[in-house]
Design an enzyme around this catalytic site. Structure first.
Site, PDB file in Angstrom:
ATOM      1  N   ASP A   1      13.656  -4.024  -6.285  1.00  0.00           N
ATOM      2  CA  ASP A   1      13.896  -5.342  -6.556  1.00  0.00           C
ATOM      3  C   ASP A   1      14.709  -5.759  -5.221  1.00  0.00           C
ATOM      4  O   ASP A   1      14.287  -7.087  -4.962  1.00  0.00           O
ATOM      5  CB  ASP A   1      14.830  -5.364  -7.821  1.00  0.00           C
ATOM      6  CG  ASP A   1      15.868  -4.316  -7.692  1.00  0.00           C
ATOM      7  OD1 ASP A   1      15.996  -3.455  -7.122  1.00  0.00           O
ATOM      8  OD2 ASP A   1      16.700  -4.540  -8.939  1.00  0.00           O
TER       9      ASP A   1
ATOM     10  N   LYS B   1      12.733   3.028  -7.356  1.00  0.00           N
ATOM     11  CA  LYS B   1      13.327   2.512  -8.659  1.00  0.00           C
ATOM     12  C   LYS B   1      14.361   3.749  -9.152  1.00  0.00           C
ATOM     13  O   LYS B   1      14.401   3.948 -10.339  1.00  0.00           O
ATOM     14  CB  LYS B   1      12.672   1.712  -9.583  1.00  0.00           C
ATOM     15  CG  LYS B   1      13.239   1.047 -10.585  1.00  0.00           C
ATOM     16  CD  LYS B   1      14.039  -0.477 -10.181  1.00  0.00           C
ATOM     17  CE  LYS B   1      14.761  -0.960 -11.230  1.00  0.00           C
ATOM     18  NZ  LYS B   1      15.428  -2.131 -10.630  1.00  0.00           N
TER      19      LYS B   1
ATOM     20  N   TYR C   1      -0.716   3.829 -12.477  1.00  0.00           N
ATOM     21  CA  TYR C   1      -2.221   3.310 -12.430  1.00  0.00           C
ATOM     22  C   TYR C   1      -3.027   4.464 -13.063  1.00  0.00           C
ATOM     23  O   TYR C   1      -4.196   4.231 -13.652  1.00  0.00           O
ATOM     24  CB  TYR C   1      -2.731   3.088 -10.980  1.00  0.00           C
ATOM     25  CG  TYR C   1      -2.714   1.828 -10.412  1.00  0.00           C
ATOM     26  CD1 TYR C   1      -1.200   1.124 -10.540  1.00  0.00           C
ATOM     27  CD2 TYR C   1      -3.828   0.663 -10.223  1.00  0.00           C
ATOM     28  CE1 TYR C   1      -1.154  -0.028  -9.918  1.00  0.00           C
ATOM     29  CE2 TYR C   1      -3.555  -0.297  -9.919  1.00  0.00           C
ATOM     30  CZ  TYR C   1      -2.012  -0.857  -9.433  1.00  0.00           C
ATOM     31  OH  TYR C   1      -2.022  -1.948  -8.970  1.00  0.00           O
TER      32      TYR C   1
ATOM     33  N   ASP D   1       1.414  -2.487  -4.677  1.00  0.00           N
ATOM     34  CA  ASP D   1       0.590  -3.562  -4.941  1.00  0.00           C
ATOM     35  C   ASP D   1       1.248  -5.105  -4.699  1.00  0.00           C
ATOM     36  O   ASP D   1       0.732  -5.776  -4.127  1.00  0.00           O
ATOM     37  CB  ASP D   1      -0.025  -3.506  -6.368  1.00  0.00           C
ATOM     38  CG  ASP D   1      -1.026  -4.422  -6.735  1.00  0.00           C
ATOM     39  OD1 ASP D   1      -1.780  -5.042  -5.932  1.00  0.00           O
ATOM     40  OD2 ASP D   1      -0.833  -4.928  -7.948  1.00  0.00           O
TER      41      ASP D   1
ATOM     42  N   ASP E   1       1.127  -7.966  -1.960  1.00  0.00           N
ATOM     43  CA  ASP E   1       0.908  -9.425  -2.063  1.00  0.00           C
ATOM     44  C   ASP E   1       2.154 -10.301  -1.296  1.00  0.00           C
ATOM     45  O   ASP E   1       1.666 -11.620  -0.900  1.00  0.00           O
ATOM     46  CB  ASP E   1       0.477  -9.893  -3.556  1.00  0.00           C
ATOM     47  CG  ASP E   1      -0.768  -9.674  -3.998  1.00  0.00           C
ATOM     48  OD1 ASP E   1      -1.777  -9.130  -3.287  1.00  0.00           O
ATOM     49  OD2 ASP E   1      -1.278 -10.625  -4.501  1.00  0.00           O
TER      50      ASP E   1
HETATM   51  C1  IPM Z   1      -5.325  -4.522  -5.052  1.00  0.00           C
HETATM   52  C2  IPM Z   1      -5.743  -5.048  -6.467  1.00  0.00           C
HETATM   53  C3  IPM Z   1      -6.301  -3.866  -7.543  1.00  0.00           C
HETATM   54  C4  IPM Z   1      -4.822  -3.099  -7.430  1.00  0.00           C
HETATM   55  C5  IPM Z   1      -6.707  -4.229  -8.910  1.00  0.00           C
HETATM   56  C6  IPM Z   1      -7.928  -5.097  -8.780  1.00  0.00           C
HETATM   57  C7  IPM Z   1      -6.993  -2.908  -9.641  1.00  0.00           C
HETATM   58  O1  IPM Z   1      -4.847  -5.860  -7.189  1.00  0.00           O
HETATM   59  O2  IPM Z   1      -6.316  -4.055  -4.795  1.00  0.00           O
HETATM   60  O3  IPM Z   1      -4.323  -4.762  -4.638  1.00  0.00           O
HETATM   61  O4  IPM Z   1      -3.982  -3.464  -8.415  1.00  0.00           O
HETATM   62  O5  IPM Z   1      -4.810  -2.133  -6.847  1.00  0.00           O
HETATM   63 MN    MN Z   2      -3.461  -6.442  -5.652  1.00  0.00          MN
END
Ligand code: IPM
Ligand code: MN
Ligand code: NAD
Length: 430
Positions: free
Chosen positions: A290, A193, A142, A314, A318
């Site tokens: 993975d 990884k 990032y 990240d 999710d």
């Molecule tokens: C999160 C989001 C952010 C990230 C983006 C919007 C920069 O996906 O907070 O998880 O990747 O950290």
């Molecule tokens: Mn995110």
């Protein structure tokens, strides 16, 4: 009574809807627990771009830095997707995280008994899942340099980003993760990884017929590869070499002739392994990302605490959110060594449902609970909010994303009102 200043950043899309609800919950909880909050609402993300021309105005960052905690809704939207990088809402969020130096992002994924039927996984797989993703938040790909768009030796256009971690960055996130695991079930899984990323040191030349002791800071499979790299041979007894290979578990450092740390996302793994010696009571394992993505949906209960880099964290968080029923359930706390923490749901601005009163506010409400607990040390007030969320779910209230048959479908506002009622109805702890 106690007084705290909270910087509130509603942001874009569903941000203002979920923040309005979460702020009310915080206010009411405070008034019932003898805590006073001063809120300062500031522009951030796309709305700040429209208003001031930048995604994170200086005034917003300095207000955030001077407050006791920062509460963020979400940022981003189609309107700004094609902006140059420095004028993207997402860039503002990265600047905020960097500016507040909040390197440790805690993302808990808990399957509440009330929501087992909302998970897309089978009941027996989802039931009882309780894990914590500790995501590194201010480093890695990032932020790494070099980055950008350029030209390669054939004159073709190329895009590039760099995954880079300094030892202090891995060490400090590892320590947060070990501390976190220590307070939970004392199991930490570091996700990397290491089999592919960053090939490190040059092969070491060794003399024939010399007995060597080799310490390998990697798990068994990587160990064999590393030895092969070093000696140009697979076997452990070849051409007169006698190798005494120490396993990761036995590795102490100091008495070896060669220490192989060759394949070096290894670097991440090496540092996490080194820090592990400070936490002998926590069981450390390593997993490739993975495989981790697969294991999360195969058998998520094997995980207690996961530590990983910025981008893997990240993605995996999710994925983990969906085990719990919806991304609309997952809160987060981003903490630094000192200064205010940043608290936000892990989801985005959900432009597809923005302005329709459909968003699930629970991830943000639970982020407010994390703000109280991790940001201000107000654990009793935090507990009150967590209990109120469970109470609203027990009564059958569900936004669309967590709806299952037999429950009451409500919008963002009504869910907020139900949580408020439950905050109010609780008898204070004796
Ligand atoms: C999160 C989001 C952010 C990230 C983006 C919007 C920069 O996906 O907070 O998880 O990747 O950290
Ligand atoms: Mn995110
Ligand atoms: P998203 O998380 O916004 O939405 C993904 C899906 O989940 C959508 O279908 C959305 O409707 C649903 N969803 C998300 N939150 C929900 C909630 N609280 N209740 C019900 N449903 C919910 O991810 P995306 O669509 O990939 O990104 C949209 C925008 O948000 C992009 O601009 C992205 O950069 C940004 N984003 C911001 C953050 C943040 O502010 N921290 C995080 C992720 C994405």
């Amino acid at each position: 009574s106690k007084r705290y200043t909270i910087t509130v950043l509603p942001g874009d899309g569903i941000g203002p809807e979920i923040i309005s609800v979460a702020k009310d919950v915080l206010k009411l909880t405070g008034s019932l627990e003898g805590i006073e909050f001063g809120f300062q609402e500031m522009p951030m993300g796309g709305s700040a771009l429209d208003l001031t021309g930048v995604p994170l105005p200086d005034e917003t960052l300095s207000a955030a830095k001077q407050s006791d905690a920062v509460l963020l809704g979400a940022i981003g939207g189609y309107k700004w997707d094609n902006n140059p990088k420095h004028l993207k809402p997402e860039t503002g969020l990265l600047q905020l995280r960097e500016g507040l130096k909040v390197f440790a992002n805690l993302r808990p994924a808990t399957v509440l008994p009330q929501l087992v039927d909302s998970s897309t996984l089978k009941k027996e797989v989802a039931e009882g899942v309780d894990l914590m993703v500790v995501r590194e938040l201010t480093g890695g790909i990032y932020f790494g340099k070099p980055r950008g768009i350029g030209t390669n030796e054939h004159g073709e256009e190329i895009g590039f980003n760099t995954e880079v971690y300094a030892s202090y960055e891995v060490d400090r996130i590892a320590r947060v993760a070990f501390e976190t695991a220590r307070k939970r079930n004392k199991k930490l899984c570091s996700v990397d990884k290491a089999n592919v990323l960053e090939k490190g040191e040059e092969p070491v030349k060794v003399q024939e017929n010399k007995e060597l002791t080799i310490g390998v800071m990697s798990p068994h499979t990587a160990q064999v590869v590393a030895i092969e790299d070093t000696l140009g041979h697979k076997d452990e007894n070849v051409n007169g070499f006698t190798l005494k290979v120490k396993s990761v578990d036995g590795f102490q450092g100091g008495e070896e002739d060669i220490i192989i740390i060759s394949t070096a996302s290894m670097f991440w793994r090496k540092r996490v392994t080194a820090i592990a010696s400070e936490y002998p009571d926590v069981e450390l394992s390593h997993m490739y990302v993975d495989n981790a993505a697969m294991q999360l949906v195969r058998n998520p209960k094997q995980f207690d605490t996961i530590v990983t880099n910025n981008i893997f964290g990240d993605i995996l968080s999710d994925e983990a959110s969906m085990i719990t029923g919806s991304i609309g359930m997952l809160p987060s706390a981003s903490l630094g060594a000192s200064g205010p923490g940043l608290f936000e749901p892990i989801h985005g601005s959900a432009p597809d449902i923005a302005g329709q009163d459909k968003a699930n506010p629970l991830a943000t409400i639970l982020s407010v609970a994390m703000l109280l607990k991790y940001g201000l040390g107000e654990e009793i007030a935090a507990k009150r909010i967590e209990t109120a969320v469970l109470d609203a779910l027990n009564k059958g209230f569900r936004t669309g994303d967590i709806y299952s048959a037999g429950n009451k479908l409500v919008g963002c506002k009504e869910m907020g009102e139900e949580v408020l009622k439950s905050v109010d109805a609780q008898v204070p702890a004796a």
